[in-house]
Design an enzyme around this catalytic site. Structure first.
Site, PDB file in Angstrom:
ATOM      1  N   LYS A  29       0.699  -1.175  -0.003  1.00  0.00           N
ATOM      2  CA  LYS A  29      -0.193  -0.088  -0.034  1.00  0.00           C
ATOM      3  C   LYS A  29       0.876   1.217   0.029  1.00  0.00           C
ATOM      4  O   LYS A  29       1.252   1.821   1.085  1.00  0.00           O
ATOM      5  CB  LYS A  29      -0.804   0.065   1.283  1.00  0.00           C
ATOM      6  N   SER A  65      -8.940  -0.921  -4.886  1.00  0.00           N
ATOM      7  CA  SER A  65      -9.048  -0.824  -3.548  1.00  0.00           C
ATOM      8  C   SER A  65     -10.512  -0.713  -3.118  1.00  0.00           C
ATOM      9  O   SER A  65     -11.168  -1.460  -3.084  1.00  0.00           O
ATOM     10  CB  SER A  65      -8.367   0.531  -3.190  1.00  0.00           C
TER      11      SER A  65
END
Length: 645
Positions: free
Chosen positions: A194, A400
């Site tokens: 991330k 996401s």
């Protein structure tokens, strides 16, 4: 005399009411005319459909900002609806009056890879009907050339060129600058890959982010190269070799980009636009353009769609299409952004509409608020419980938070170059206590609990607050994994292996069982109809209403023009120290990921692929953190540190 004055007054009132009444009628008629389709609904008996893609190709137009429009339209970015392009090409393929398709791409800013693949599929269907395609342009970059490569002939202006550089992403990293300004960046994340927070916490890309990004862009560029070389196979065009030898070849011919393109068989003909017109006149005959000037017989996309609107079904069973387009945000949002409450309400409306028998959720979003994504997913789950089949169709980006939404549907379709996955979450909370200390400012006060100063950017984040935020982020990630595992019928460990914040191409995601099928929106609609056992149906695109003031003003400035937000409006004056620091955080680019209640599921790698909400439509043009870079200068100036080294 009194009676005369009364009569005069009544006459004045009558005239006033008459004048204002007439004006009101004229204004109403003007608004109706603006909102009506084009009045010229004629299609020549023999013509070419001209596809002049204006600005960015988008899934959903952004709402126009009335203030921007009244200010002269500065900062507006043109937008063309992908669904209109597909409909027009497919309809023209079956229309005997349309003899050819011309791609005039000078005004085309770009699109995400998934959108380009959608248009390419429609062009292939047009060619399969036995009709030729021609492309003309002054310059071709990746998005323009991807579509042009499908043409039977590619025309290039003699002073133009083809310059394909490949995909890439280069971010701006601000850790050193933030350290010099004594800004404390509190980061909380779950997911090894991330990388959204890295521009604020590192001086360069981490090994994990580099591995992830290199793999993703290699997949996307591999798809691009394969498609372009297949389209130009008859010309023996080799993209990789062309790029590798570009510098030597262009230097050898004296810097002539057009001649280089011909030499490498990237284009077929060099000619001024007049030559292209003459060629097309020989194919479809002469015609007039909008200004009455001589050109080839043609019809533009908007006129053609208006002229053939009677082919659109308006009654009967329907497959509804709802768009999750742009950043996912909490609450309500206009078209071009995905408001959690807005989309949840539209899903409820679709369920209550008797004619809607199935639903397709078209996702073109890099993510955003986790709570907003969950609000949408929850509503989709409720719709499924009530028996409504729901299919996800992924556009260029469905990562996401975008994937979070998709995990609430029966079936997932993706384009080969869709960017999806990026299953991970994070949060950022900057504080400025050290920055203030440099200029002699301290923060002090009282609170009723140890947590009373949470959110006060003048104070450091206390250990209890830090633990709360981190555990919240970790809990959100576990929820995310559970949703994915349940929807995809895989274990938590398998979901975690495919997760960790890593983005994948559509083809790679299919291998990981994150998606079910590879295909476009039309395929997803057909799958939804099949699940609903529909054989004769219409497709209803369900968009949130655009505010009427912006809609009318946008029509005045030209159809398809919308405010993109590329030029941010100035924040309201901050009245207190805390508000001023929040404004500074905004200038650092952290505002949308700041605070305890804003756990985010956003894909950094996807932002360049989300036109026009990012800075460009294709990889290699966006620099993450560029807003923060500009903001740093302002922060330094505010604290008298502009010359700090």
């Amino acid at each position: 005399m009194l009676d005369f004055l009364k009569m005069l007054w009544r006459a004045f009132v009558f005239l006033k009411d008459l004048v204002f009444g007439v004006l009101a009628v004229l204004i109403l008629l003007g608004v109706i005319a603006l909102l009506s389709p084009a009045t010229d609904k004629t299609v020549p008996e023999k013509a070419a459909l001209v596809l002049k893609l204006d600005g960015y190709l988008v899934e959903q137009r952004s709402a126009a900002d009335p203030l921007v429009l009244l200010g002269g339209g500065e900062g507006l970015i043109p937008e063309t609806l992908l669904r209109d392009v597909i409909k027009g090409i497919d309809r023209a393929a079956k229309d005997d009056r349309i003899k050819a398709l011309t791609l005039e791409l000078d005004g085309f800013y770009g699109a995400g890879p998934g959108a380009l693949e959608n248009v390419a599929a429609a062009i292939k269907r047009f060619k399969a009907a036995g009709k030729p395609v021609y492309a003309y342009g002054r310059y071709y970059t990746e998005p323009q050339y991807y579509l042009a490569s499908l043409a039977d002939e590619i025309w290039l202006h003699p002073m133009g060129g083809v310059l394909l550089t490949g995909y890439g992403q280069y971010n701006v990293y601000m850790k050193d600058a933030l350290d010099r300004l004594k800004v404390t960046v509190n980061v909380f994340q779950a997911g090894k890959y991330k990388s959204f927070v890295e521009p604020y916490t590192r001086d360069g890309m981490s090994d994990a982010a580099r591995e992830s990004m290199q793999s993703l862009y290699a997949d996307l560029w591999g798809n691009y190269t394969q498609d372009v070389e297949a389209a130009r196979k008859a010309r023996d065009f080799h993209l990789t070799e062309t790029i590798a030898t570009a510098a030597d070849s262009i230097a050898a011919n004296g810097g002539d980009l057009a001649e280089f393109a011909v030499q490498k068989k990237a284009v077929d003909k060099l000619s001024a636009y007049a030559g292209f017109i003459e060629h097309m006149q020989g194919l479809v005959g002469e015609g007039k353009d909008a200004d009455g000037l001589s050109t080839y017989a043609q019809v533009d996309l908007s006129t053609y769609l208006a002229a053939t609107a009677d082919q659109d079904k308006t009654k009967g069973d329907a497959v509804g299409v709802i768009y999750v387009s742009g950043e996912i945000v909490d609450g309500e949002a206009p078209p071009g952004m995905a408001g959690g409450d807005t989309i949840a309400r539209m899903i409820r409306q679709a369920v209550e509409e008797d004619s809607v028998k199935a639903l397709v959720v078209r996702v073109d979003s890099p993510g955003g608020s986790a709570t907003a994504a969950e609000a949408i997913r929850e509503q989709l789950m409720q719709a499924r419980v009530k028996g409504l089949p729901i299919i996800t169709s992924m556009g260029s980006v469905a990562a996401s938070g975008g994937y979070w939404v998709a995990a609430g549907t029966d079936e997932i379709w993706a384009e080969p170059s869709t960017v999806t996955g990026s299953i991970g979450v994070f949060g950022i909370l900057p504080t400025f206590e050290r920055t203030l200390g440099m200029v002699g400012i301290q923060s002090d006060g009282v609170g009723t609990t140890p947590l009373s100063d949470i959110g006060d950017l003048t104070r450091p984040l206390n250990p209890d607050a830090r633990r709360i935020v981190q555990t919240t982020v970790e809990n959100t990630y576990r929820r995310f994994l559970g949703i994915v595992a349940n929807n995809r019928n895989i274990s938590i460990d398998q979901a975690d292996a495919a997760g960790q914040g890593r983005p994948w191409s559509g083809i790679a995601a299919r291998k990981l069982n994150l998606v079910d099928h590879i295909g476009g929106l039309e395929d997803a609609v057909a799958a939804a109809a099949k699940r609903a056992k529909l054989t004769d149906y219409r497709v209803v695109h369900m968009d949130p209403l655009e505010p009427w003031a912006g809609l009318i003003l946008r029509k005045l400035f030209g159809v398809g023009v919308a405010a993109s937000g590329a030029k941010a409006s100035a924040p309201l004056p901050a009245t207190g120290a805390a508000e001023q620091l929040k404004a500074l955080a905004t200038r650092l680019g952290m505002a949308r990921v700041m605070g305890l209640g804003s756990v985010q599921a956003v894909c950094l790698e996807c932002l360049p692929l989300t036109p026009p909400r990012a800075l460009a439509a294709m990889p290699g043009r966006e620099m993450a953190g560029v807003a923060g870079l500009a903001g740093l200068t302002g922060v330094a100036e505010e604290f008298g540190l502009a010359r700090a080294r």
